[in-house]
Design an enzyme around this catalytic site. Sequence first.
Site, PDB file in Angstrom:
ATOM      1  N   GLY A  90      -0.983   7.886   1.170  1.00  7.87           N
ATOM      2  CA  GLY A  90      -1.202   7.922   2.609  1.00  7.87           C
ATOM      3  C   GLY A  90      -0.008   7.505   3.435  1.00  7.87           C
ATOM      4  O   GLY A  90       1.135   7.875   3.170  1.00  7.87           O
ATOM      5  N   TYR A 105     -14.154  -3.893   9.940  1.00  2.00           N
ATOM      6  CA  TYR A 105     -12.844  -3.239  10.060  1.00  2.00           C
ATOM      7  C   TYR A 105     -12.237  -3.507  11.435  1.00  2.00           C
ATOM      8  O   TYR A 105     -11.060  -3.887  11.546  1.00  2.00           O
ATOM      9  CB  TYR A 105     -12.995  -1.732   9.841  1.00  2.00           C
ATOM     10  CG  TYR A 105     -11.683  -0.984   9.869  1.00  2.00           C
ATOM     11  CD1 TYR A 105     -10.826  -1.010   8.770  1.00  2.00           C
ATOM     12  CD2 TYR A 105     -11.294  -0.256  10.987  1.00  2.00           C
ATOM     13  CE1 TYR A 105      -9.618  -0.332   8.788  1.00  2.00           C
ATOM     14  CE2 TYR A 105     -10.088   0.427  11.017  1.00  2.00           C
ATOM     15  CZ  TYR A 105      -9.252   0.391   9.909  1.00  2.00           C
ATOM     16  OH  TYR A 105      -8.056   1.058   9.937  1.00  2.00           O
ATOM     17  N   GLY A 127       0.822  -1.208   0.000  1.00  2.00           N
ATOM     18  CA  GLY A 127       0.000   0.000   0.000  1.00  2.00           C
ATOM     19  C   GLY A 127       0.853   1.254   0.000  1.00  2.00           C
ATOM     20  O   GLY A 127       0.556   2.224   0.695  1.00  2.00           O
TER      21      GLY A 127
END
Length: 287
Positions: A14, A164, A10
């Site tokens: 971010g 989550y 990822g």
Amino acid sequence: MKNKICLVTGANAGIGFETAKALCAKGFKVILVCRTKEKAISAMDRILENQADASMDYATADLSSQAEVRTLAMNIISKYPILDVLINNAGIWYSDMVLTEDGIERQWAINHLAPFLLTQLLLPLLVKAEEPRIITVSSDSHFHGKIHFEDVNLTNNYHGLRAYAQSKLANVLFTKAFDRIKPLKKLVIYAVQPGLVKTDIGLKHTFSFHGLMWKLRRLTGKTPAQGAATSIFLASEDSVKGDSGKYWDNCKPKATSNKAASIPDADRLWALSCKQCGINDYFENIT
């Protein structure tokens, strides 16, 4: 840290991007794992704008697919003889319930099973490092989590936030279980709480109401660079090299929830995760 190799999932945006950028500045060679080649090249170009000598490579994978996670690992193993640091940073939040090609709820697949499987597949490279480190980005959302062992897909009781929190609790339980049963002491593993960070995680795949709530909530959050600080610290700081199995926040160990400290739950999760990933012996490639 020169010549040390770190893989960050990822890594195109971010917290992951800021982690990759900072580790390049510290002299690591960083492998950026992104969903597409275009995203990876864009991220590398942005890093090179300020760090012309940054040492980087990239790899691509859809982490919701176990087949692609396995292909990713095979490609890394074929190209590199060693891996010093693995940062399981990639994470997602979805409002709606959708199953992956493997029949697994997406947040469980991406946030928990992908780190669980990728770590196992890359162990042959990690054990060749003098001080291998594994870092998995979790969240204080784990305090609200519960592992629904009879139905981790939450088929009959789905809510994006429930899924989550469950996946983030799984990250901490995985970290603690790995540290407890690892066959080699030098394998060091950490779980990280990045804090409330101003990213788009709550906007990409959420209902309009959830997106609005995230926009309001993140107003008080950290910058992505601040959210990446603990991952960067654990990847590079000499003083923490043997301090394994803990949950970290703001570059310090932190107490977890009672559920995250449960050895029976950790063992049960380990067995379930191995079954879902088709793993018979997690450490078979290094023992």
